[in-house]
Motif scaffolding. Structure first.
Motif, PDB file in Angstrom:
ATOM      1  N   GLY A 393       0.795  -1.229   0.000  1.00  0.00           N
ATOM      2  CA  GLY A 393       0.000   0.000   0.000  1.00  0.00           C
ATOM      3  C   GLY A 393       0.822   1.269   0.000  1.00  0.00           C
ATOM      4  O   GLY A 393       0.255   2.364  -0.033  1.00  0.00           O
ATOM      5  N   GLN A 394       2.156   1.190   0.008  1.00  0.00           N
ATOM      6  CA  GLN A 394       3.002   2.379   0.017  1.00  0.00           C
ATOM      7  C   GLN A 394       3.255   2.862  -1.409  1.00  0.00           C
ATOM      8  O   GLN A 394       3.344   2.061  -2.353  1.00  0.00           O
ATOM      9  CB  GLN A 394       4.336   2.083   0.704  1.00  0.00           C
ATOM     10  CG  GLN A 394       4.198   1.771   2.188  1.00  0.00           C
ATOM     11  CD  GLN A 394       5.544   1.507   2.830  1.00  0.00           C
ATOM     12  OE1 GLN A 394       6.410   0.902   2.218  1.00  0.00           O
ATOM     13  NE2 GLN A 394       5.710   1.948   4.064  1.00  0.00           N
ATOM     14  N   THR A 395       3.362   4.190  -1.551  1.00  0.00           N
ATOM     15  CA  THR A 395       3.649   4.784  -2.856  1.00  0.00           C
ATOM     16  C   THR A 395       5.070   5.325  -2.839  1.00  0.00           C
ATOM     17  O   THR A 395       5.457   6.044  -1.914  1.00  0.00           O
ATOM     18  CB  THR A 395       2.666   5.917  -3.176  1.00  0.00           C
ATOM     19  OG1 THR A 395       1.339   5.397  -3.163  1.00  0.00           O
ATOM     20  CG2 THR A 395       2.959   6.509  -4.548  1.00  0.00           C
ATOM     21  N   HIS A 396       5.852   4.967  -3.886  1.00  0.00           N
ATOM     22  CA  HIS A 396       7.249   5.393  -3.974  1.00  0.00           C
ATOM     23  C   HIS A 396       7.502   5.989  -5.352  1.00  0.00           C
ATOM     24  O   HIS A 396       6.954   5.508  -6.358  1.00  0.00           O
ATOM     25  CB  HIS A 396       8.216   4.225  -3.775  1.00  0.00           C
ATOM     26  CG  HIS A 396       8.018   3.460  -2.500  1.00  0.00           C
ATOM     27  ND1 HIS A 396       8.316   3.973  -1.266  1.00  0.00           N
ATOM     28  CD2 HIS A 396       7.532   2.208  -2.286  1.00  0.00           C
ATOM     29  CE1 HIS A 396       8.045   3.079  -0.331  1.00  0.00           C
ATOM     30  NE2 HIS A 396       7.555   1.989  -0.928  1.00  0.00           N
ATOM     31  N   ALA A 397       8.304   7.007  -5.391  1.00  0.00           N
ATOM     32  CA  ALA A 397       8.802   7.512  -6.668  1.00  0.00           C
ATOM     33  C   ALA A 397      10.051   6.706  -7.015  1.00  0.00           C
ATOM     34  O   ALA A 397      10.967   6.584  -6.200  1.00  0.00           O
ATOM     35  CB  ALA A 397       9.142   8.988  -6.570  1.00  0.00           C
TER      36      ALA A 397
END
Length: 949
Positions: A393-397
């Motif tokens: 569920g984490q968002t990373h660039a």
């Protein structure tokens, strides 16, 4: 004559018939072509040759080796060129009978004659082979090969060379190397059994084939084993291979393996004690007990190292700190390391099977496939960015780098992922900081700028802060168009422009920081210009441009202050120079009459004066000494203030020096009605390195002061050892008196320049007020410090401690001993160069008192002329004389004479020491002249001259 030679260096002669042996062979020391003196390379294109042996010439026909048949040189039809007759028929028949090779004559395809060698070689009686077709005896494969030779009768040269398999009486094929000479109706054959050699060559081919099949990456070696003879035959590479391995041990292990093999096994894998060694063996002949094996042994180390390296590379990728995925060209995942699983939120036992599994996790999933296809089709590394929504569920660039790798014809895609979330966050922070810095540049005093020098040589301002307008006197609206460097240069003062340009060029060439002070036009300044300080640091960019980052600030007020300060400095320096010149002039003018007085007193003292006269002379001498001390104090003070006084380091005896000082002041003590006592402790009779003159001056100053301020009392001088090491010694000195003492509030004041406790002291006790000031400064220069304990009406104690270097080799105590035992110094002839009549009169009396003779000249020119025409033991040279001074005269004398020259002058020693050394003086004596010191110097330089001679 017939003989055969190998085709490899040194071309051994392995066969020669009896005729060859009788005429040539038995006389050879070396059975090679080289032993015959024959260079075979000179005949590779010839069919005949002539060789010389034992003074005789022999002609031979020559047959060269061919690529597929023979490997030897055949020399036949040899004969002595000077012989005109042939041997008897009987001898010819005997030759054929005794030959070890097959010799035959035939017609068509049958033999008409065969020598007896057919029986031992083939098992056939010669008669059996005669008049029988040879085709039935020759292997069918070889028959097809030699038919063309037979049909053409050897071609143009009527010769044929070949190898055939000829079946013997036992039914076994023997390998024969044949040489055939054809005539119109006959042929002549010479054949040699080379079966063993042929078998060896065949075995060698089998060994090569085995080595080729093994294809080891490491060293290899092949072998043959003959069971009948129980011998191993190894190839030529054994030297390199058996550097580390034992050949005998390998042979033992191979035999043990062959012995234990299954009877049906034709191929055997070999294992050895060394894990890195492998081998294989192949049975190629098993007739009876004469089995023959061939095999290969190789080093498995390189292959294992390669496998280990491959595993290491895989482990490195799996454990790399960056997420890495490797896929095949069709998208199947080949490898996915642990960091990739963490990045995409996969569990420990979860894996991606195909690149399409990654698509749903990327916000740019529509472009994902095209990105991968671009990487497969291209040869360069491609980069792209996206956002990743992991399964957690984490968002990373993230940034993705992809490249193609082709291995064994298959495409692989190498993908590396980088989480740049922190980088994106940092960029936002940098943007905020950039805004802060921009605001800061606008608020700081002065102005900031960025100047760019491009590849074409053009210079422009790429950035100017608002403060630049105030510094350069511009309006804000003018600043926007102020980009060309020429606009700034036009405002610079013309006199400052060269410095500005040259310093900028130097900064660019050396890539060093730039700093420059210059003036620019200003309507607000009375002079029309204001002073600017510019500073910058250059940087060379990858595109070849040069960039300066710098600032400009107004320093007009600072420059005004510096101008005033510089004027004050020049005024002070001028005053100091005037003072120095005045002191030098006064000291010189005072020393000249003092020299006359001192010399006259010395002469009178040598004439046995009465007690009354002695007292008067001692009083005069004491007064002169005090005046000299006062002059020396002034000069020392001047030198110390100018930083020109240096401390010498020369050997002297510590105990002798202290005793000499006390002895010299004993009259002063008696005259002042004081008791002068010396307390020397043990360990002081040593040679040390130091400035004995300055140490004597310090002790003289302290003891003279003590005697001056003490009346009918005691002055005690103490010197004792404080500490000692292998190369250093520390000495404690103390001068204690029972005089008037010094109040606590005045104890620091007495060390000031030209200062005394009370103004009346100068009139009552005399002195300049410099003695203790100079003493403190001298001790500081020598690494010590003076201390004081005193009470009014009780007395004073001055003390200090000095450390000296010990002299390890025994030397004299710093004085030159009498040399009368080594040479006669009783009748010296001196040359005196002195323009002052009084000084010359006094010095002449002193010289006569010594019993020496002298001649006087009044200038340097006369001194040079006198030295050219007469002989003198030593020259006493005044420095300041008319016509030619002492410096120039000494230079001239030294060009043609080795006579020692002593300098006599009233100038301060330090001021002229460099000139004295440069001109070649052997020594220096200051005025007023100390007669004892002068005598010592004369004897010293003459002794040194005689030693050199």
């Amino acid at each position: 004559m017939v003989f055969l030679a190998d085709d490899t260096f040194p071309y051994n002669i392995f066969y020669g018939n009896e005729a060859f042996e009788e005429q040539i062979g038995q006389g050879l020391n070396e059975r090679t072509l080289l032993g015959l003196g024959l260079d075979i390379n000179a005949y590779i294109f010839k069919e005949e040759l002539i060789l010389t042996h034992a003074g005789k010439d022999y002609g031979f026909r020559l047959e060269l080796p061919t690529d597929h048949s023979s490997n030897y040189y055949l020399f036949y039809k040899g004969k002595e060129l000077r012989m005109h007759g042939l041997p008897p028929k009987k001898e010819v028949q005997q030759f054929f009978k005794s030959s070890l090779d097959l010799i035959a004559v035939g017609q068509h395809d049958y033999l008409t004659y065969v020598n007896h060698a057919s029986l031992p070689i083939l098992g056939y009686d010669p008669a059996f082979l005669q008049n029988t077709s040879l085709c039935s005896f020759i292997h069918e494969d070889d028959l097809e090969r030699i038919r063309p030779i037979w049909k053409s009768k050897g071609g143009a040269d009527q010769l044929g060379f070949f190898r055939i398999r000829f079946i013997d009486k036992q039914g076994v094929y023997k390998f024969l190397d044949c040489s055939v000479q054809f005539t119109e109706d006959r042929f002549f054959i010479l054949a040699r059994d080379v079966s063993q050699k042929a078998k060896h060559e065949l075995n060698l081919e089998r060994r090569k084939e085995l080595m080729k099949n093994v294809g080891s990456l490491g060293k290899m070696v092949s072998w043959e084993y003959f069971e009948a003879s129980q011998e191993f035959l190894w190839d030529d590479s054994t030297f390199d291979f058996f550097e580390k391995e034992s050949q005998k041990e390998l042979e033992r292990q191979i035999l043990e393996k062959l012995k234990n093999k299954n009877r049906q096994e034709q191929d055997v894998d070999l294992e050895f004690g060394s894990e890195s060694l492998k081998g294989t063996a192949q049975l190629i002949s098993s007739a009876g007990n004469s089995a023959v094996w061939v095999g290969v042994v190789w080093d498995e180390g390189p292959r294992k190292a390669l496998e280990s390296k491959s595993l290491l590379h895989e482990r490195l990728i799996l454990n790399a700190p960056e997420p890495i995925i490797i896929s095949k060209g069709d998208g199947q995942i080949y490898l996915c390391n642990s960091e990739s699983k963490k990045l995409f939120g996969l569990g420990k036992n979860q894996n991606f099977s195909h690149l399409k599994d990654i698509e749903p996790l990327l916000t740019s999933n529509q472009e994902w496939r095209s990105w991968i296809q671009t990487a497969i089709n291209g040869e360069n590394i491609t980069h792209f960015s996206s956002e990743l929504l992991s399964q957690s569920g984490q968002t990373h660039a993230i940034e993705i780098a992809a490249s193609r790798l082709v291995e064994e014809g298959e495409n692989y895609v190498f993908l590396s992922f980088r989480n740049v979330s922190e980088k994106v966050s940092l960029e936002k922070t940098l943007e905020e900081n950039s805004n802060f810095l921009m605001n800061l540049t606008e608020q700081v005093p002065g102005g900031l700028y960025q100047l760019v020098l491009d590849g074409s040589g053009k210079m422009n301002f790429s950035f100017l802060s608002k403060g630049i307008a105030a510094v350069l006197g511009l309006k804000q609206e003018e600043l926007s168009g102020f980009s060309d460097i020429s606009m700034a240069i036009s405002r610079v003062h013309p006199l400052d422009l060269p410095q500005l340009i040259m310093s900028s060029v130097a900064s660019a060439k050396k890539l060093e920081p730039w700093q420059c002070q210059f003036r620019v036009k200003s309507s607000s300044e009375p002079s029309g210009y204001r002073w600017i300080l510019g500073a910058a640091r250059p940087q060379s960019l990858d595109n070849g441009d040069m960039v300066w980052y710098g600032y400009l600030t107004d320093i007009s007020q600072q420059k005004e202050f510096e101008t005033k300060l510089d004027e004050a400095r020049k005024t002070a320096e001028k005053a100091s120079q005037i003072k120095s010149d005045f002191l030098s002039m006064i000291s010189h003018e005072l020393r000249t009459p003092l020299n006359a007085i001192s010399g006259s007193v010395y002469s009178l003292l040598q004439e046995t004066p009465t007690d009354q006269q002695m007292g008067a002379l001692n009083t005069i001498n004491f007064a002169v000494d005090n005046l000299i001390i006062m002059i020396n104090d002034l000069l020392d003070f001047q030198k110390i203030e100018a930083g020109k006084l240096t401390i010498e380091k020369a050997p002297f005896n510590l105990k002798d020096l202290v005793e000499q000082v006390i002895k010299g002041l004993s009259f002063h003590a008696k005259d002042s009605k004081n008791n002068l006592n010396l307390h020397l402790f043990g360990g002081l009779d040593v040679q040390v390195k130091g400035d004995k003159t300055r140490l004597s001056q310090v002790l003289n100053n302290l003891i003279t002061n003590a005697l001056k301020f003490t009346k009918e009392g005691n002055v005690d001088v103490t010197a004792k050892l404080k500490a000692q090491s292998s190369d250093k010694i520390s000495i404690y000195f103390e001068v204690k008196d029972t005089g008037i003492g010094i109040a606590p509030e005045h104890q620091e004041r007495i060390f000031n320049d030209f200062d005394q406790v009370k103004p009346t002291f100068s009139a009552k006790y005399g002195g300049t007020g410099l003695g203790l000031s100079i003493t403190r400064k001298l001790l500081n220069l020598m690494g010590g410090a003076i201390g004081l304990e005193s009470a009014e009406g009780v007395g004073s104690t001055f003390y200090f401690e000095l450390t000296f270097d010990l002299v390890k080799t025994a030397t004299t105590n710093g004085t030159i001993k009498e040399f009368s035992h080594a040479m006669d110094l009783s009748s010296l002839h001196l040359l005196m160069a002195e323009d002052n009549d009084v000084n010359a009169l006094v010095l002449g009396k002193i010289i006569k008192k010594w019993g020496y003779t002298f001649e006087r000249v009044i200038n340097g020119q006369e001194a040079v002329e006198a030295m050219k025409t007469k002989t003198f033991d030593c020259v006493l040279m005044d420095i300041q004389m008319p016509v030619m001074d002492g410096f120039e005269a000494t230079k001239a004398i030294k060009k043609f004479s080795k006579t020692p020259v002593l300098a006599l002058t009233a100038a301060a020693k330090l001021e002229i020491m460099e000139q004295i050394e440069a001109c070649g003086f052997e020594g220096f004596v200051a005025k007023p002249i100390d007669a004892a010191e002068l005598l010592k110097k004369i004897r010293e330089v003459i002794h040194q001259k005689n030693q050199r001679a």
